[in-house]
Motif scaffolding. Sequence first.
Motif, PDB file in Angstrom:
ATOM      1  N   ASN A   1       0.827  -1.192   0.000  1.00 30.08           N
ATOM      2  CA  ASN A   1       0.000   0.000   0.000  1.00 30.08           C
ATOM      3  C   ASN A   1       0.872   1.256   0.000  1.00 30.08           C
ATOM      4  N   PHE A   2       2.038   1.142  -0.647  1.00 26.61           N
ATOM      5  CA  PHE A   2       2.963   2.267  -0.716  1.00 26.61           C
ATOM      6  C   PHE A   2       3.768   2.182  -2.000  1.00 26.61           C
ATOM      7  N   ASN A   3       4.413   3.286  -2.318  1.00 28.09           N
ATOM      8  CA  ASN A   3       5.310   3.352  -3.469  1.00 28.09           C
ATOM      9  C   ASN A   3       6.549   4.133  -3.036  1.00 28.09           C
ATOM     10  N   ILE A   4       7.729   3.629  -3.383  1.00 31.41           N
ATOM     11  CA  ILE A   4       8.998   4.293  -3.064  1.00 31.41           C
ATOM     12  C   ILE A   4       9.689   4.623  -4.381  1.00 31.41           C
ATOM     13  N   TYR A   5      10.069   5.885  -4.536  1.00 31.87           N
ATOM     14  CA  TYR A   5      10.757   6.276  -5.773  1.00 31.87           C
ATOM     15  C   TYR A   5      11.601   7.518  -5.532  1.00 31.87           C
ATOM     16  N   PRO A   6      12.579   7.834  -6.362  1.00 28.12           N
ATOM     17  CA  PRO A   6      13.143   6.948  -7.386  1.00 28.12           C
ATOM     18  C   PRO A   6      14.018   5.892  -6.724  1.00 28.12           C
TER      19      PRO A   6
ATOM     20  N   PRO B   1      16.941   3.273  -8.310  1.00 26.57           N
ATOM     21  CA  PRO B   1      17.951   3.866  -7.417  1.00 26.57           C
ATOM     22  C   PRO B   1      17.819   5.386  -7.307  1.00 26.57           C
ATOM     23  N   THR B   2      18.440   5.917  -6.257  1.00 32.27           N
ATOM     24  CA  THR B   2      18.453   7.359  -6.016  1.00 32.27           C
ATOM     25  C   THR B   2      19.829   7.773  -5.516  1.00 32.27           C
ATOM     26  N   SER B   3      20.087   9.081  -5.557  1.00 34.26           N
ATOM     27  CA  SER B   3      21.340   9.600  -5.015  1.00 34.26           C
ATOM     28  C   SER B   3      21.115  10.747  -4.045  1.00 34.26           C
ATOM     29  N   ASP B   4      19.895  11.312  -4.026  1.00 33.24           N
ATOM     30  CA  ASP B   4      19.659  12.512  -3.234  1.00 33.24           C
ATOM     31  C   ASP B   4      18.407  12.408  -2.361  1.00 33.24           C
ATOM     32  N   LYS B   5      17.257  12.298  -2.979  1.00 34.98           N
ATOM     33  CA  LYS B   5      15.992  12.286  -2.241  1.00 34.98           C
ATOM     34  C   LYS B   5      15.216  11.010  -2.541  1.00 34.98           C
ATOM     35  N   LEU B   6      14.433  10.582  -1.561  1.00 35.64           N
ATOM     36  CA  LEU B   6      13.600   9.403  -1.675  1.00 35.64           C
ATOM     37  C   LEU B   6      12.184   9.808  -1.284  1.00 35.64           C
ATOM     38  N   THR B   7      11.214   9.473  -2.119  1.00 31.82           N
ATOM     39  CA  THR B   7       9.821   9.798  -1.842  1.00 31.82           C
ATOM     40  C   THR B   7       9.061   8.523  -1.530  1.00 31.82           C
ATOM     41  N   ILE B   8       8.246   8.578  -0.470  1.00 28.10           N
ATOM     42  CA  ILE B   8       7.389   7.471  -0.078  1.00 28.10           C
ATOM     43  C   ILE B   8       5.957   7.964  -0.178  1.00 28.10           C
ATOM     44  N   GLU B   9       5.130   7.234  -0.915  1.00 25.47           N
ATOM     45  CA  GLU B   9       3.705   7.552  -1.031  1.00 25.47           C
ATOM     46  C   GLU B   9       2.899   6.378  -0.507  1.00 25.47           C
ATOM     47  N   PHE B  10       2.047   6.646   0.468  1.00 18.71           N
ATOM     48  CA  PHE B  10       1.108   5.646   0.966  1.00 18.71           C
ATOM     49  C   PHE B  10      -0.230   5.870   0.277  1.00 18.71           C
ATOM     50  N   ASP B  11      -1.029   4.800   0.119  1.00 23.87           N
ATOM     51  CA  ASP B  11      -2.339   4.973  -0.502  1.00 23.87           C
ATOM     52  C   ASP B  11      -3.307   5.696   0.424  1.00 23.87           C
TER      53      ASP B  11
END
Length: 86
Positions: free
Chosen positions: A10-15, A17-27
């Motif tokens: 019930n979540f999405n993690i992007y981008p 791979p990453t080098s700077d920021k990570l975004t987590i979206e829950f439904d």
Amino acid sequence: GIDQINQKSNFNIYPNPTSDKLTIEFDKKTADQKIKIYNAVGKLMLSEAIDNKTHTLSVHHLPSGIYYVELYQNNSKHLQKLVITK
């Protein structure tokens, strides 16, 4: 347990791979959301409570490598691999 492994995420993690920021979206937002990031040998590198449906973390201070993200929501734990590149 096995039930948690078979549950739809019930979540999405992007981008990733990453080098700077990570975004987590829950439904949906719940009161007990948190994230923990561990390095490949199991050392806790970052831990934060998440109080929104969408949350952005800075990971630029972490060295390149493979990490494991634990997301907690509604008494469930979800695990996902994360790659940080520089």
